[in-house]
Design a protein around this motif. Structure first.
Motif: not given
Length: 126
Positions: A52-55, A64-69
């Motif tokens: 999101d715009s606020d991080g 979950k736990g494997r990918f990071t945005a």
């Protein structure tokens, strides 16, 4: 006109990593929520992750736990770091951007709402 440009897809062995990039061509990500969907042949479009715009970040249970945005400090690029890739991860991955609170929980890949990238192919070999 192209609004989001994606890059970084490719082929990797199971357990490997790839990073996807999403860059806006006519606006910035300052006031938008940016996320990723994917669609494999014969499957429905699936939500993957969102920043999101606020991080604040959100992930599907399958990644979950494997990918990071994440995004760079200037919010000119959004990244999807994909680690520990599995044989069930191959798909065309789409970057999407919406105004805050409008990011859909489900969508058609690509949708005619919001801004969408052209898609990046991710292949995982076992």
């Amino acid at each position: 006109q192209v609004q989001l440009v994606e890059s970084g897809g490719g082929s990797v062995e199971s357990g490997g990593s790839l990073r996807l990039y999403c860059i806006p061509s006519r606006f910035t990500f300052d006031d938008t929520d940016v996320g990723w969907y994917r669609q494999a042949p014969g499957n429905e479009c699936e939500f993957v992750a969102r920043i999101d715009s606020d991080g604040t970040t959100l992930y599907s249970d399958s990644v979950k736990g494997r990918f990071t945005a994440s995004h760079d400090n200037a919010k000119k690029t959004v990244y999807l770091q994909m680690n520990s890739l599995k044989p069930e991860d191959p798909a065309v991955y789409y970057c999407a951007a919406y105004l805050p609170l409008f990011f859909p929980t489900s969508a058609v890949c690509p949708s005619d709402t919001g801004y969408w990238g052209q898609g990046s192919q991710v292949t995982v070999s076992s």
